[in-house]
Design a protein around this motif. Structure first.
Motif, mmCIF file in Angstrom:
data_model
loop_
_atom_site.group_PDB
_atom_site.id
_atom_site.type_symbol
_atom_site.label_atom_id
_atom_site.label_comp_id
_atom_site.label_asym_id
_atom_site.label_seq_id
_atom_site.Cartn_x
_atom_site.Cartn_y
_atom_site.Cartn_z
ATOM 1 N N VAL A 1 0.811 -1.222 0.000
ATOM 2 C CA VAL A 1 0.000 0.000 0.000
ATOM 3 C C VAL A 1 0.846 1.275 0.000
ATOM 4 C CG1 VAL A 1 -2.075 -0.988 1.048
ATOM 5 C CG2 VAL A 1 -0.269 -0.132 2.517
ATOM 6 N N ILE A 2 2.120 1.169 0.366
ATOM 7 C CA ILE A 2 2.974 2.348 0.535
ATOM 8 C C ILE A 2 4.141 2.289 -0.439
ATOM 9 C CG2 ILE A 2 4.495 3.576 2.164
ATOM 10 C CD1 ILE A 2 2.622 2.210 4.383
ATOM 11 N N ARG A 3 4.355 3.434 -1.123
ATOM 12 C CA ARG A 3 5.495 3.574 -2.022
ATOM 13 C C ARG A 3 6.528 4.510 -1.397
ATOM 14 N NH1 ARG A 3 0.606 3.868 -4.903
ATOM 15 N NH2 ARG A 3 0.659 6.051 -4.342
ATOM 16 N N ALA B 1 5.915 10.484 21.842
ATOM 17 C CA ALA B 1 7.350 10.720 22.060
ATOM 18 C C ALA B 1 8.041 10.862 20.704
ATOM 19 C CB ALA B 1 7.952 9.568 22.865
ATOM 20 N N ALA B 2 9.002 11.763 20.637
ATOM 21 C CA ALA B 2 9.661 12.115 19.378
ATOM 22 C C ALA B 2 10.268 10.907 18.675
ATOM 23 C CB ALA B 2 10.741 13.152 19.641
ATOM 24 N N ILE B 3 10.135 10.910 17.346
ATOM 25 C CA ILE B 3 10.773 9.933 16.470
ATOM 26 C C ILE B 3 11.451 10.752 15.380
ATOM 27 C CG2 ILE B 3 10.432 8.035 14.835
ATOM 28 C CD1 ILE B 3 7.832 7.358 16.380
ATOM 29 N N GLU B 4 12.720 10.489 15.145
ATOM 30 C CA GLU B 4 13.465 11.266 14.154
ATOM 31 C C GLU B 4 12.798 11.180 12.781
ATOM 32 O OE1 GLU B 4 17.903 11.519 12.208
ATOM 33 O OE2 GLU B 4 17.681 10.558 14.169
ATOM 34 N N GLY B 5 12.603 12.357 12.161
ATOM 35 C CA GLY B 5 12.026 12.412 10.823
ATOM 36 C C GLY B 5 10.519 12.335 10.775
ATOM 37 N N ILE B 6 9.860 12.400 11.932
ATOM 38 C CA ILE B 6 8.403 12.299 12.010
ATOM 39 C C ILE B 6 7.844 13.586 12.611
ATOM 40 C CG2 ILE B 6 6.451 11.082 13.084
ATOM 41 C CD1 ILE B 6 7.827 9.232 11.182
ATOM 42 N N ASP B 7 6.793 14.123 11.985
ATOM 43 C CA ASP B 7 6.059 15.254 12.561
ATOM 44 C C ASP B 7 4.835 14.707 13.284
ATOM 45 O OD1 ASP B 7 7.649 17.402 11.455
ATOM 46 O OD2 ASP B 7 6.769 16.903 9.515
ATOM 47 N N THR B 8 4.423 15.386 14.350
ATOM 48 C CA THR B 8 3.226 14.952 15.069
ATOM 49 C C THR B 8 2.326 16.143 15.375
ATOM 50 O OG1 THR B 8 4.303 15.123 17.231
ATOM 51 C CG2 THR B 8 4.394 12.976 16.143
ATOM 52 N N LEU B 9 1.047 15.861 15.481
ATOM 53 C CA LEU B 9 0.044 16.825 15.915
ATOM 54 C C LEU B 9 -0.751 16.195 17.047
ATOM 55 C CD1 LEU B 9 -1.565 18.206 12.608
ATOM 56 C CD2 LEU B 9 -0.224 19.507 14.267
ATOM 57 N N GLU B 10 -0.930 16.949 18.118
ATOM 58 C CA GLU B 10 -1.760 16.473 19.219
ATOM 59 C C GLU B 10 -3.132 17.098 19.062
ATOM 60 O OE1 GLU B 10 -1.722 16.501 24.092
ATOM 61 O OE2 GLU B 10 0.172 16.844 23.030
ATOM 62 N N LEU C 1 6.472 3.256 9.307
ATOM 63 C CA LEU C 1 6.237 4.153 8.169
ATOM 64 C C LEU C 1 7.506 4.901 7.777
ATOM 65 C CD1 LEU C 1 2.736 5.523 9.213
ATOM 66 C CD2 LEU C 1 3.222 3.959 7.306
ATOM 67 N N ARG C 2 8.276 5.317 8.775
ATOM 68 C CA ARG C 2 9.513 6.049 8.501
ATOM 69 C C ARG C 2 10.458 5.207 7.643
ATOM 70 N NH1 ARG C 2 9.958 10.650 7.618
ATOM 71 N NH2 ARG C 2 10.282 9.496 5.762
ATOM 72 N N SER C 3 10.426 3.878 7.841
ATOM 73 C CA SER C 3 11.305 2.995 7.071
ATOM 74 C C SER C 3 10.744 2.679 5.675
ATOM 75 C CB SER C 3 11.546 1.694 7.837
ATOM 76 O OG SER C 3 10.366 0.904 7.852
ATOM 77 N N LEU C 4 9.457 2.948 5.451
ATOM 78 C CA LEU C 4 8.818 2.584 4.184
ATOM 79 C C LEU C 4 8.762 3.717 3.171
ATOM 80 C CD1 LEU C 4 5.792 0.481 5.526
ATOM 81 C CD2 LEU C 4 7.953 -0.366 4.559
ATOM 82 N N THR C 5 8.921 4.960 3.621
ATOM 83 C CA THR C 5 8.841 6.094 2.707
ATOM 84 C C THR C 5 9.981 7.062 2.958
ATOM 85 O OG1 THR C 5 7.433 7.877 1.843
ATOM 86 C CG2 THR C 5 7.260 7.432 4.199
ATOM 87 N N ASP C 6 10.386 7.731 1.893
ATOM 88 C CA ASP C 6 11.381 8.797 2.008
ATOM 89 C C ASP C 6 10.699 10.153 2.097
ATOM 90 O OD1 ASP C 6 13.518 6.943 1.762
ATOM 91 O OD2 ASP C 6 13.229 6.926 -0.420
ATOM 92 N N ALA C 7 9.367 10.166 1.999
ATOM 93 C CA ALA C 7 8.596 11.413 2.009
ATOM 94 C C ALA C 7 8.196 11.775 3.446
ATOM 95 C CB ALA C 7 7.388 11.263 1.089
#
Length: 193
Positions: A36-38, A74-83, A57-63
């Motif tokens: 499902v993910i490119r 909790a923070a994950i490198e390369g991931i944005d979050t919204l609460e 997801l971080r490992s499946l996409t470069d986007a």
């Protein structure tokens, strides 16, 4: 964690491999089976806490990858979050502004369970309908959607709703799902727009 977790091989494997929960293996299995993910897909993960799907997801996409949850993640490198609440139009607008094009929406969220099967199943279906509405608001035409639900009286209605909006829809129970669980995933590809 109690003895329930010490006997759970999938949970122990997740911990040993650095994942935040056993759910990581569910998404890995879904991706292996359904692709499902490119690599260039921007992805939103609804109900993302504690972040195990975000790790995968971080490992499946470069986007871009964005996690949304009522609880902090909790923070994950390369991931944005919204609460915030996925039904809040402000959160939906922020998500679209952050990502631009949204290719994939995934949702492994479940309501807090009460122990009353029919009530919990109805709440799960309602959450599924909210996630579907979110996906329909932000996904680009041709995008994909993966959502967890629970089989029960209301499930066929949710499945029918997803089929109205996507060209290809399948259901799937992962090997990482606990025995006896009514958990099932809806894999929806090619959003009609």
């Amino acid at each position: 964690m109690g003895s329930q977790w010490s006997r759970d091989k999938v949970y122990l494997r997740a911990k040993s491999e650095g994942f935040r929960s056993r759910a990581s293996f569910k998404l890995i299995e879904i991706q292996e089976k359904f692709a499902v993910i490119r690599r260039d897909d921007n992805i939103i993960d609804l109900g993302a806490a504690p972040g195990s799907w975000l790790q995968v997801l971080r490992s499946l996409t470069d986007a871009r990858v964005l996690g949304i949850d009522l609880n902090p993640i909790a923070a994950i490198e390369g991931i944005d979050t919204l609460e915030g609440d996925l039904t809040d139009p402000v959160i939906q607008q922020k998500a679209q502004e952050m990502l631009g094009i949204v290719n994939i929406v995934v949702c492994d969220a479940a309501p807090k369970l009460s122990g009353h099967k029919s009530y919990d199943q109805a709440r799960s279906t309602a959450l599924g309908e909210e996630a579907l509405a979110f996906a329909c608001n932000v996904l680009k035409t041709g995008g994909n959607f993966v959502i967890k639900s629970f089989q029960g009286a209301d499930f066929p209605e949710l499945l029918a709703s997803v089929r109205e909006h996507f060209h290809a829809v399948k259901t799937y129970s992962t090997k990482a799902t606990r025995k006896g669980s009514t958990e099932i995933y809806i894999i929806a590809k090619n959003f009609k727009g």
